[in-house]
Scaffold this active site. Structure first.
Site, PDB file in Angstrom:
ATOM      1  N   ASP A  47      26.767  42.931  29.182  1.00 27.27           N
ATOM      2  CA  ASP A  47      27.495  42.155  30.179  1.00 27.27           C
ATOM      3  C   ASP A  47      26.470  41.558  31.143  1.00 27.27           C
ATOM      4  O   ASP A  47      25.935  42.260  32.008  1.00 27.27           O
ATOM      5  CB  ASP A  47      28.482  43.085  30.901  1.00 27.27           C
ATOM      6  CG  ASP A  47      29.147  42.435  32.102  1.00 27.27           C
ATOM      7  OD1 ASP A  47      28.783  41.296  32.458  1.00 27.27           O
ATOM      8  OD2 ASP A  47      30.038  43.083  32.698  1.00 27.27           O
TER       9      ASP A  47
ATOM     10  N   HIS B 254      31.730  47.178  34.968  1.00 35.90           N
ATOM     11  CA  HIS B 254      32.791  46.406  35.624  1.00 35.90           C
ATOM     12  C   HIS B 254      34.082  46.617  34.835  1.00 35.90           C
ATOM     13  O   HIS B 254      34.044  46.880  33.628  1.00 35.90           O
ATOM     14  CB  HIS B 254      32.388  44.925  35.584  1.00 35.90           C
ATOM     15  CG  HIS B 254      33.274  44.005  36.345  1.00 35.90           C
ATOM     16  ND1 HIS B 254      34.451  43.528  35.842  1.00 35.90           N
ATOM     17  CD2 HIS B 254      33.144  43.456  37.576  1.00 35.90           C
ATOM     18  CE1 HIS B 254      35.016  42.715  36.730  1.00 35.90           C
ATOM     19  NE2 HIS B 254      34.237  42.653  37.792  1.00 35.90           N
TER      20      HIS B 254
ATOM     21  N   CYS C  69      35.751  45.917  41.524  1.00 37.83           N
ATOM     22  CA  CYS C  69      36.124  46.125  40.112  1.00 37.83           C
ATOM     23  C   CYS C  69      35.269  47.189  39.443  1.00 37.83           C
ATOM     24  O   CYS C  69      34.955  47.084  38.242  1.00 37.83           O
ATOM     25  CB  CYS C  69      36.078  44.821  39.308  1.00 37.83           C
ATOM     26  SG  CYS C  69      37.184  43.560  39.928  1.00 37.83           S
TER      27      CYS C  69
ATOM     28  N   GLN D 239      25.912  39.417  35.993  1.00 36.42           N
ATOM     29  CA  GLN D 239      25.072  39.442  37.197  1.00 36.42           C
ATOM     30  C   GLN D 239      23.588  39.260  36.880  1.00 36.42           C
ATOM     31  O   GLN D 239      22.769  39.315  37.792  1.00 36.42           O
ATOM     32  CB  GLN D 239      25.272  40.763  37.965  1.00 36.42           C
ATOM     33  CG  GLN D 239      26.685  41.003  38.455  1.00 36.42           C
ATOM     34  CD  GLN D 239      27.137  40.011  39.522  1.00 36.42           C
ATOM     35  OE1 GLN D 239      26.328  39.289  40.110  1.00 36.42           O
ATOM     36  NE2 GLN D 239      28.432  39.969  39.769  1.00 36.42           N
TER      37      GLN D 239
ATOM     38  N   LYS E 108      29.249  32.051  38.524  1.00 38.26           N
ATOM     39  CA  LYS E 108      28.303  32.867  39.295  1.00 38.26           C
ATOM     40  C   LYS E 108      26.886  32.287  39.215  1.00 38.26           C
ATOM     41  O   LYS E 108      25.933  32.888  39.698  1.00 38.26           O
ATOM     42  CB  LYS E 108      28.288  34.305  38.765  1.00 38.26           C
ATOM     43  CG  LYS E 108      29.618  35.055  38.936  1.00 38.26           C
ATOM     44  CD  LYS E 108      29.476  36.485  38.465  1.00 38.26           C
ATOM     45  CE  LYS E 108      30.797  37.153  38.170  1.00 38.26           C
ATOM     46  NZ  LYS E 108      31.571  37.496  39.351  1.00 38.26           N
TER      47      LYS E 108
HETATM   48  N1  7TS Z   1      30.941  41.834  34.746  1.00 35.37           N
HETATM   49  C1  7TS Z   1      30.288  41.932  35.900  1.00 35.37           C
HETATM   50  C2  7TS Z   1      29.041  42.756  35.995  1.00 35.37           C
HETATM   51  C3  7TS Z   1      30.772  41.247  37.016  1.00 35.37           C
HETATM   52  O1  7TS Z   1      30.124  41.347  38.164  1.00 35.37           O
HETATM   53  C4  7TS Z   1      31.948  40.481  36.892  1.00 35.37           C
HETATM   54  C5  7TS Z   1      32.562  39.781  38.072  1.00 35.37           C
HETATM   55  C6  7TS Z   1      32.563  40.407  35.648  1.00 35.37           C
HETATM   56  C7  7TS Z   1      32.041  41.106  34.593  1.00 35.37           C
HETATM   57  C8  7TS Z   1      33.776  39.590  35.420  1.00 35.37           C
HETATM   58  O2  7TS Z   1      33.494  38.233  35.574  1.00 35.37           O
HETATM   59  P1  7TS Z   1      34.682  37.163  35.487  1.00 35.37           P
HETATM   60  O3  7TS Z   1      34.022  35.865  35.697  1.00 35.37           O
HETATM   61  O4  7TS Z   1      35.293  37.328  34.153  1.00 35.37           O
HETATM   62  O5  7TS Z   1      35.629  37.527  36.586  1.00 35.37           O
HETATM   63  N2  7TS Z   1      32.320  40.410  39.277  1.00 35.37           N
HETATM   64  C9  7TS Z   1      32.906  40.141  40.450  1.00 35.37           C
HETATM   65  C10 7TS Z   1      32.513  40.775  41.609  1.00 35.37           C
HETATM   66  O6  7TS Z   1      31.620  41.617  41.694  1.00 35.37           O
HETATM   67  N3  7TS Z   1      33.262  40.322  42.632  1.00 35.37           N
HETATM   68  O7  7TS Z   1      34.141  39.423  42.137  1.00 35.37           O
HETATM   69  C11 7TS Z   1      33.928  39.313  40.787  1.00 35.37           C
END
Ligand code: 7TS
Length: 414
Positions: A207, A130, A372, A210, A233
């Site tokens: 990371d 990501h 992303c 997910q 999430k």
């Molecule tokens: N890493 C992964 C694998 C993610 O899916 C996301 C967010 C992040 C990092 C970043 O998370 P945040 O809470 O810091 O934004 N992914 C997504 C997505 O797939 N659609 O919207 C956000």
């Protein structure tokens, strides 16, 4: 449908905890399939937030008054609860509350990376990272003179582990890998990668944005040095993320944000730092959000993370099967029986944004774009994809609603 597993998983009673699912979008009932972006929030977690503001809203670690003491205890215990949820036996000292996964990543990149990296050092990532990891390490590499390298993703959407073993060498200082890909649904062998990294005295940052929402995670079994995820999430609120770090590493790192709350002693000349994890939580922290995240851990544990995982994987396999019926649909990532709770796809001759618009007109919420993971989409030769991502309250009937709505997109754009 009707398997023993689905029978033991009472989706209807789970759905009752999420009043937002009763919403109508136009004339249709909401079908929320954008859970990889953010999950919905159960009443129990909403109640935890309102209870905080109604009963004991106060700043933490300050003042000896009753409300501040209650807030401080709840906030500190929330760290312990999150530690327990991911198997961090060191408790609160290994759990830093941040804003989100992205900020957790930046905390390590700045606090550890700027101090430790230099020319000749290598950071190894994967092609399915990501942007939260990819852009962060890329830019830290530019600042420090380090080099970034990427483990290849093969044609089926898996990591090429032979390539991983080639790329990770004694020059590697950090291996930063996504546990579960938010685009491909691939579940990466992070504990094998940790072994390879440690064989070369490299650290590994996983990371888990997910993975933590969808499966039992044990950071110590993985042997991750750092691990990050986001509250929003996993049935928690926005505004709180988590950075897990092995205690000796967090101890040895300098803070990345300075200010109040994170200090021990301050003079006009210099300052010393508060104990872990507070030295990494400068300023007034994410109090109500952190407490509500602990409530989200309780909520998920009450269901049982193995069951959460089975339900998500079963829905993804079902969606994969249904979408595979159509020749004009290309599914990104591994086969149906080997993927996490999401399916990204393209529909021939209809742009993903148009797909999501038609789906929205039918009440179906999906994400369209590059999720992303722009360089991964470039590699796959697609500019954008649509993504259906599932959670505990989704049903096979909702997958059917997605497939039916795609028919409409096909007709409109044929
Ligand atoms: N890493 C992964 C694998 C993610 O899916 C996301 C967010 C992040 C990092 C970043 O998370 P945040 O809470 O810091 O934004 N992914 C997504 C997505 O797939 N659609 O919207 C956000």
């Amino acid at each position: 449908m009707g398997t023993p597993e689905s029978a033991s998983f009472d989706v209807e009673s789970i759905r009752a905890d999420f009043p937002i699912l009763d919403r109508e979008i136009g004339d249709s009932q909401l079908v929320y399939l954008d859970n990889a972006a953010t999950s919905q929030t159960p009443e129990q977690v909403v109640d935890s937030i309102s209870d905080y503001y109604r009963r004991y809203n106060a700043n933490v670690h300050r003042g000896l008054h009753q409300l501040s003491q209650e807030a401080s205890i709840a906030y500190e215990e929330a760290h312990d609860r999150v530690a327990e949820f991911i198997g961090a036996s060191g408790g609160r000292e290994e759990i830093v509350f941040t804003k989100n996964t992205t900020e957790s990543m930046n905390t390590v990149a700045y606090a550890w990376g700027l101090a430790e990296l230099g020319p000749g050092d290598e950071i190894v990532m994967t092609e399915m990272e990501h942007h939260a990891a990819l852009v962060t390490w890329q830019q830290i590499a530019k600042k420090t003179g380090a080099t970034v390298k990427f483990i290849e993703v093969d044609d089926e959407g898996y990591l090429d582990m032979d390539h991983a073993r080639e790329l990770i060498t004694d020059d590697t200082e950090m291996v930063s890998v996504v546990h579960v890909s938010n685009t491909l649904g691939t579940q990466n062998p992070v504990s094998d990668l940790a072994d390879v990294a440690h064989d070369h005295d490299s650290l590994i940052f996983v990371d888990g944005a997910q993975s933590v929402p969808h499966q039992p995670v044990d950071v110590e079994a993985i042997d991750a040095d750092f691990f990050a995820f986001s509250g929003h999430k996993m049935c928690g609120p926005t505004g709180v993320g988590v950075l897990y770090g092995k205690r000796h590493l967090l101890d040895s790192m300098q803070p990345y944000l300075y200010g109040g709350m994170m200090i021990e002693k301050v003079t006009f000349d210099d300052s010393t730092w508060h104990e872990l994890p507070w030295k990494f939580e400068a300023g007034t922290p994410v109090i109500s959000e952190g407490i509500a995240l602990a409530e989200a851990c309780d909520y998920l544990d009450d269901i049982g993370m193995e069951r959460v995982q089975r339900h998500g994987e079963r829905l993804a396999a079902y969606a994969h099967d249904r979408l595979s019926e159509f020749e004009d649909i290309r599914i990104l990532g591994p086969a149906g029986d080997d993927r996490a709770a999401l399916v990204s796809f393209t529909l021939d001759s209809v742009h993903a944004h148009d797909v999501s618009e038609i789906l929205n007109a039918n009440g179906v919420a999906v994400r369209a774009g590059d999720h992303c993971t722009q360089p991964l989409h470039d590699k796959l030769g697609v500019s954008a994809s649509a993504r259906a991502s599932f959670y505990i309250y989704n049903t096979e009937a909702e997958v059917d609603a997605l497939v039916d709505a795609l028919d409409e997109a096909r007709e409109l754009f044929a």
